[in-house]
Design a protein around this motif. Sequence first.
Motif, PDB file in Angstrom:
ATOM      1  N   GLY A 239      22.741 -42.285   3.767  1.00  0.00           N
ATOM      2  CA  GLY A 239      22.356 -41.201   4.504  1.00  0.00           C
ATOM      3  C   GLY A 239      21.028 -40.631   4.178  1.00  0.00           C
ATOM      4  N   ALA A 240      20.938 -39.431   3.437  1.00  0.00           N
ATOM      5  CA  ALA A 240      19.336 -38.816   2.682  1.00  0.00           C
ATOM      6  C   ALA A 240      19.595 -38.952   1.563  1.00  0.00           C
ATOM      7  N   GLN A 241      20.400 -39.814   1.125  1.00  0.00           N
ATOM      8  CA  GLN A 241      21.054 -39.748  -0.465  1.00  0.00           C
ATOM      9  C   GLN A 241      20.076 -41.404  -0.554  1.00  0.00           C
ATOM     10  N   LEU A 242      19.093 -40.574  -1.761  1.00  0.00           N
ATOM     11  CA  LEU A 242      18.606 -42.264  -2.543  1.00  0.00           C
ATOM     12  C   LEU A 242      19.614 -42.590  -3.432  1.00  0.00           C
ATOM     13  N   SER A 243      19.780 -43.498  -4.315  1.00  0.00           N
ATOM     14  CA  SER A 243      20.438 -43.362  -5.801  1.00  0.00           C
ATOM     15  C   SER A 243      19.229 -44.071  -6.288  1.00  0.00           C
ATOM     16  N   LEU A 244      19.132 -43.372  -8.004  1.00  0.00           N
ATOM     17  CA  LEU A 244      17.909 -44.443  -8.326  1.00  0.00           C
ATOM     18  C   LEU A 244      18.332 -45.021 -10.112  1.00  0.00           C
ATOM     19  N   ARG A 245      18.162 -45.494 -10.387  1.00  0.00           N
ATOM     20  CA  ARG A 245      18.559 -46.229 -11.549  1.00  0.00           C
ATOM     21  C   ARG A 245      16.703 -46.545 -12.163  1.00  0.00           C
ATOM     22  N   VAL A 246      16.357 -46.072 -13.801  1.00  0.00           N
ATOM     23  CA  VAL A 246      15.321 -46.313 -13.940  1.00  0.00           C
ATOM     24  C   VAL A 246      15.766 -47.222 -14.965  1.00  0.00           C
ATOM     25  N   ARG A 247      14.560 -48.249 -14.420  1.00  0.00           N
ATOM     26  CA  ARG A 247      15.166 -50.126 -15.343  1.00  0.00           C
ATOM     27  C   ARG A 247      15.174 -49.921 -16.617  1.00  0.00           C
ATOM     28  N   ASP A 248      14.632 -48.833 -17.525  1.00  0.00           N
ATOM     29  CA  ASP A 248      14.866 -48.808 -18.839  1.00  0.00           C
ATOM     30  C   ASP A 248      16.167 -48.287 -19.253  1.00  0.00           C
ATOM     31  N   GLY A 249      17.106 -47.985 -18.600  1.00  0.00           N
ATOM     32  CA  GLY A 249      18.194 -47.519 -19.184  1.00  0.00           C
ATOM     33  C   GLY A 249      18.896 -46.141 -19.085  1.00  0.00           C
ATOM     34  N   ARG A 250      19.678 -45.983 -19.449  1.00  0.00           N
ATOM     35  CA  ARG A 250      20.713 -44.524 -19.132  1.00  0.00           C
ATOM     36  C   ARG A 250      19.587 -43.855 -19.780  1.00  0.00           C
ATOM     37  N   ASP A 251      19.180 -43.974 -21.322  1.00  0.00           N
ATOM     38  CA  ASP A 251      18.310 -42.722 -21.671  1.00  0.00           C
ATOM     39  C   ASP A 251      17.080 -42.471 -21.596  1.00  0.00           C
ATOM     40  N   ALA A 252      16.405 -44.053 -20.462  1.00  0.00           N
ATOM     41  CA  ALA A 252      15.019 -43.735 -19.810  1.00  0.00           C
ATOM     42  C   ALA A 252      15.100 -42.404 -18.915  1.00  0.00           C
ATOM     43  N   GLY A 253      16.661 -43.259 -18.085  1.00  0.00           N
ATOM     44  CA  GLY A 253      17.239 -42.386 -17.035  1.00  0.00           C
ATOM     45  C   GLY A 253      17.024 -41.164 -17.295  1.00  0.00           C
ATOM     46  N   ARG A 254      17.644 -40.445 -17.903  1.00  0.00           N
ATOM     47  CA  ARG A 254      18.032 -38.949 -18.733  1.00  0.00           C
ATOM     48  C   ARG A 254      16.997 -38.505 -19.398  1.00  0.00           C
TER      49      ARG A 254
END
Length: 428
Positions: free
Chosen positions: A361-376
């Motif tokens: 739908g409208a949503q894109l779920s994204l992950r930062v390649r460098d991991g969770r801490d980088a994602g936060r």
Amino acid sequence: MRLDSIEQFALDRDALDPLAGFRDRFLVPRDGDGREWAYFCGNSLGLQPRAVRDAIAHELRCWSELAVEGHFKGDLPWMHYHEFVRDDMALVAGALPSEVVAMNSLTANLHFLMVSFYRPTKQRPAILIEAGAFPSDRYAVESQIRFHGFDPSTDLIELEADEPGGTISDAAIAAAIAQHGERLALVLMPGVQYRTGQLFDIAAITAQAQGVGAIAGFDLAHAFANAPLRLHDWGVDFAAWCHYKYGNSGPGAVAGAFVHERHAGAEFPRFAGWWGSDKDTRFRMGPHFQPTVGAEGWQLSNPPILALAPLRVSLQLFREAGMERLREKSVALTGWLAEQVESRLDDVLDIVTPREPSRRGAQLSLRVRDGRDAGRSLFDWLTARGVIGDWREPDVIRISPAPLYNRYSDVLRFLDATAAWRDARRPA
């Protein structure tokens, strides 16, 4: 596309957008400098339509001027208020008006509908859901299985992801339904999976579930007012959804429910309440429950008028805009976001959501390649700059361009802010 042409592209597309005027009918929060947020969190809480304040004020005036007579007098008598949202809600759901009702909250509606549609036997006790389902759904399903005296360790079947990023192929769903078919009482799937953003093939799942003798039910929390729905034509047995996400009806908004018309006259076990009783005899106050035909027969209590007023306002916007036009813009807007992430931010982000427009739908779920801490770190950076998405554990940033009020220039702000975060992290 050269980076120096991206801004002009976004401005041009916004100028040509036939739905552009709808943004002005929403209240967009602003930062301390007075700049509007780039708000991509409609999949958690949609923005407030400007007309909501007047709609609630109208009902407060009726209460002050008419008191109890407001149930029967005025231009929107409270006795019938749930009917004033019914037709527009049916339009968004792809249903007949008699098949939908606004009531309760989402998980409450799932429970009430499972009381009627989950009727396990020793031979057919099982419920199939996706692994990693929204916790409230899993809690509800597990508790229903236990309530009926069965064991979730054997009778709750959780379909694991088989695609990169955690999505589930159509083939895996079909195979699981076929494999467990003789034991399945209910297949309960989401329309859109909350973490991955995957849009499921509701029509196919319905046919597959019913083909093995199971009931097909759906949690449409992230699909209602987002993805095209044709619940009646697809033959879905039941569904429930909330209205505070893409439905823009406020925090804790009254939820919705669907029951296909072929079940309208059937005898069901159900938890009954006064407001679900036959409208022609309700005020005779008889001791025996005779349900209203259709989805309204699952109501328990009289509707909360002040909570339904925002829903009435919001659904009118969807009727005016048209779901086909909204879907067309959504596909283009989210598609452009995906293209730019892959071409401009491929060294930073992975897209979890399926690439095919028919599977999202409208949503894109994204992950930062460098991991969770980088994602936060990226999520906090974006928030501090007025680019509002949301975070879902363990490591997903959800960005959802809602076509009623989001623009290409909003998407550009997300892209630029993410690129700035990446550049700021690079060694000098």
